[in-house]
Structure formats: C-alpha cells, structure tokens
Design an enzyme around this catalytic site. Structure first.
Site, PDB file in Angstrom:
ATOM      1  N   LYS A 243      99.246  23.396  75.519  1.00  0.00           N
ATOM      2  CA  LYS A 243      99.758  24.674  75.202  1.00  0.00           C
ATOM      3  C   LYS A 243     100.130  25.350  76.590  1.00  0.00           C
ATOM      4  O   LYS A 243      99.530  25.150  77.552  1.00  0.00           O
ATOM      5  CB  LYS A 243      98.564  25.428  74.481  1.00  0.00           C
ATOM      6  N   ARG A 317      94.118  19.444  61.273  1.00  0.00           N
ATOM      7  CA  ARG A 317      94.139  18.607  60.135  1.00  0.00           C
ATOM      8  C   ARG A 317      93.767  17.168  60.256  1.00  0.00           C
ATOM      9  O   ARG A 317      93.781  16.778  59.305  1.00  0.00           O
ATOM     10  CB  ARG A 317      95.837  18.899  59.586  1.00  0.00           C
TER      11      ARG A 317
END
Length: 463
Positions: A243, A317
C-alpha cells in the site's frame, strides 16, 4: 485485554447530596419550560442564545456560582440514545441526574458510549470525570455489559499494531475465555499446515509474529449454535502489492472484524444467552518478507478450492476462507462474519454504514430491523449472481481479486460465500470499524459497528 477506560466509573446508583440535573427540552415545550424558571435563569438562557430546536446545550449557574443545571435542546431527528451522549466529554466533574426529556435507559447507554476514552498511552489518567446517576428501574448489569463489549472492541481496534500483534490478539481472546469459562484453542505457525489451514498460513507466514487461528467455544451443546468469524489482520501493509503510505496509515484497524466479534462474544457470554457459541479468528500480519505470498501464487484452501492470488492486498478474504470452511462444516444455526474487507463498501455506503450480505432474507431483514431499533444501522447489498463470473481464476479455481474495478464489495462477498456454503444461514458484514469524525456517543477512532444490531437479532431470534 484490560479495558483502558472503565464504564462503571461513569455511572452510579448512589444518591449524593449534590447532583446536577440534566433537562432535555424540545422546541414545542421550550417556551413553557422557560416561563416556569426563575427570572435569573431565564435571563441566562436567553442571553446565551439557547435554541432547543437545534439541539444546543446551555450550562445554567446555581447557588454560589456553581453549576446548577444542564439544559439540552431536543431536535426532531436525534434519537434518545444520542440526546446527552456528547455531554461526558464536555461537562465538568460532578454527579448528574437525568431529570426529564429522554428515555432513561437509552440516554444512559448513550452517556456511557460517549464517555469512552482511549487512554492507554496517556500520562494523565487520573483526571476526574462526570458521572451519571442511573434512574431507578434500569438494568445496570445489562447496560454495563453492552458498553463493556463495545469498549473492548474499541480498545482492540485503537491499539497500535506494535502492541496488538496476532499473539496479543490471541492473548486477549484467552483472557476473555478464562473470564467466562470458555474453551480457547490457538493453532500457531506451521501447526496451521498440519491442521489444514493453509490459506491462513500463507498470508501470515512472512511476519515475525506467526499467524494463528483462534478458536473459542462456550455454552450448552444442545442449544442453538451460533458461530462468529472475525477478520484478524493485525496490520496490513498490502504485502508485496504494498500500500502507499496514506492507505497504510490506519491499517492497525484491519482487525476490526475480529475486535467486533470478540466484543459480541463477550456480551453473549456476560448475559449468559442460551446458546452454543463458537468464535473463530484467523489472526495474521500481512507483511513483506522473503517468504511473502506472491501475486499469481495459487493456494489450495481448507475446502479444497484453489485460490489464485490476483492481489496480495486482498488478503482478508483469503484467511477467512479457511475459517468459514471449518465453521460451515458444523452447519450452525447462524454463521456471522465481520470483516474490514473492502474499500468498495465504503465508496458505496460511506464509513458509518456497514454493508450486509446474506444468503437468508429473513435473518437479513431481522438484523436490519434491529439495527434501526438499536441505532446501530446497516445496509444490505446483494449477492448478485451475475458478478460471480468475475471470480473465475485462470490457474486456480477462483481469484481473490477480480480484474474489474466494479462491484468490489459484492465480488468479495461472493468469494466468501463459496466457503460459507449454501446449507448454512450466513451473514457477512463488511465494516469500516472506525469513526472518521466525532459524533455524540461515537468518538473518532475504532468502533464496533453492527455489534448491537447483531446481538439483538441473536438474542430475540435464536434464544
């Protein structure tokens, strides 16, 4: 984790000699109320420009220049729970009593939620604080249980990642389990591979603090079974698809789903709901290292489905896939997962409204209804079948990151549904777990969005 701020210090059942009344008045009654006051009080209120319809506050002096009364305006849109919730941060130390104008139990809850401070790293923690005397008839145990559950979640989310690594999150769960007589098992590091949790291991293996699965059980096996799963990414660098700094800054909160689940479990156990409760938290740090999992790796999950890694920053996830597979295998009466899963949900609904997905219309409507009743709202988004094709993998069965820039929250939920299955009644909540601004009762920082809504649903629909 020991709470950084004790809810019990903000309320009292005692009746001290000197209390300061809090009066809530709405616009329609304000002129009548004002006409009944002493001339000096009327003049003070008028000179301060108090307007009841705008929800303003006025501190009215009493004898000897001491605070004599707190006057709160009651606008048409603010619910009772938030009427006085802003006061604990702004009133001077004293014992206050709610005189009139709001539902006592709701106002007391709002007061306590508004009293929260994250003070773990503050040097001055002994400053006296305002205290609310509880009106008679309020269930103090229940009120405190709700607030302490929210406080726990807020504390966990607000704690910097240096002091809340996967091992620390596991210790917080163990401590809570001991307090409530629950069983808590933690599978750590390479043991995850031995016990067939390969996806959790793959995401967390590059971190110095080993990945782990927290698995807690409590209650009577013959009662309705509720399983809670929480995303426990204690810090998310994004992995090799790292990020930028601005996006990484608040990633201590990426375990907000786990924090909410632990708070919810604490509330269920404290109030001794007749349930068989299971809590599963895959706890990892998505770190960069020589053994980080890589883009286009293919991971075979606990279910047997292979996941192609389209993006290492879609790690939540991936770890949830193993936990949901195990949870769904028992076919609980209700399976709920909380996760700070997608920015797409925030784009669609903003930071204050968690997205709810479910394969069961009835339970979804119940949660939405109780969310409205509890002033803990959520909004339902669809498990749109037409987008399932976006998850088709090339080298693996499915990808963890669809190439399309659209419908990100929905495709993430569809990914999780593959592991929750069709037989189990399942709810997925994609939450921000963070207040970006100060609001009455909802201070800036970590928060357990959706906790009270889901608790009310479990209590009233499954017990």
């Amino acid at each position: 984790m020991k709470a950084t701020f004790n809810a019990a210090t903000q309320i009292t059942l005692e009746a001290p000699k000197n209390t300061v009344p809090i009066t809530v008045v709405d616009e329609a009654d304000f002129k009548v109320w004002l006409g009944e006051q002493k001339p000096s009080s009327r003049a003070w209120v008028e000179s301060n420009g108090f307007e009841a319809g705008k929800g303003s506050v006025c501190l009215i002096p009493g004898k000897g220049g001491k605070l004599g009364r707190v006057l709160c305006g009651r606008d048409k849109v603010t619910p009772d729970i938030w009427r006085i919730a802003a006061l604990p941060k702004h009133l001077p130390p004293a014992v206050y009593v709610l005189e009139s104008g709001a539902d006592p139990s709701q106002a007391a809850l709002g007061w306590m939620l508004g009293a929260y401070r994250f003070e773990r790293y503050k040097t001055d923690k002994k400053k006296k604080k305002p205290v609310l005397r509880l009106p008679t008839g309020i269930d103090r145990k229940r009120l405190t249980a709700v607030v302490e559950a929210v406080y726990l979640a807020r504390d966990l989310i607000n704690t910097p990642a240096e002091d809340l690594k996967p091992s620390d999150l596991a210790q917080a769960a163990r401590t809570m389990a001991r307090q409530h007589g629950a069983d808590c098992r933690v599978i750590i590091g390479s043991e995850l591979l031995k016990h067939n949790y390969p996806a959790i291991h793959a995401v967390g293996r590059a971190a110095t603090d080993a990945p782990r699965l927290i698995d807690m059980s409590w209650g009577d096996k013959d009662k309705p079974k509720v399983t809670l799963v929480g995303k426990g990414v204690c810090f998310d660098s994004g992995g090799l698809d790292i990020k930028p700094a601005a996006a990484m800054k608040m990633m201590k909160k990426d375990m907000g789903g786990a924090a909410t689940v632990l708070g919810l479990a604490k509330l269920i156990m404290t109030l001794d709901l007749p349930l068989r409760l299971r809590v599963m938290v895959p706890a990892v740090e998505n770190a960069v290292g020589g053994n980080s999992y890589r883009p286009m790796d293919v991971i075979t999950t606990r279910s047997g489905l292979s996941v192609e890694i389209g993006h290492t920053d879609a790690e939540g996830r991936v770890i949830l896939s193993d936990a949901l597979t195990e949870a769904a295998g028992e076919e609980p009466d209700l399976l709920v997962d909380f996760a700070t899963l997608t920015g797409a949900a925030r784009v669609a609904l903003g930071p204050e409204l968690p997205a709810l997905f479910s394969n069961d219309d009835d339970i979804a409507e119940d949660i939405l209804a109780y969310g409205r009743a509890e002033e803990d709202p959520l909004w339902r988004l669809p498990l749109w079948e037409g987008y399932r094709r976006m998850l088709n993998g090339e080298a693996g069965d499915i990808t963890n990151s669809a190439e399309s820039p659209f419908a990100g929250a929905i495709t993430a939920a569809l990914f999780l549904e593959r592991f929750a299955g069709k037989k189990t009644r399942w709810v997925h909540i994609d939450t921000m777990a963070w207040n970006e601004r100060d609001r009455p009762g909802r201070p800036k920082g970590g928060d357990a969005l959706g906790l009270r809504a889901v608790f009310a649903t479990i209590e009233r629909c499954l017990t």
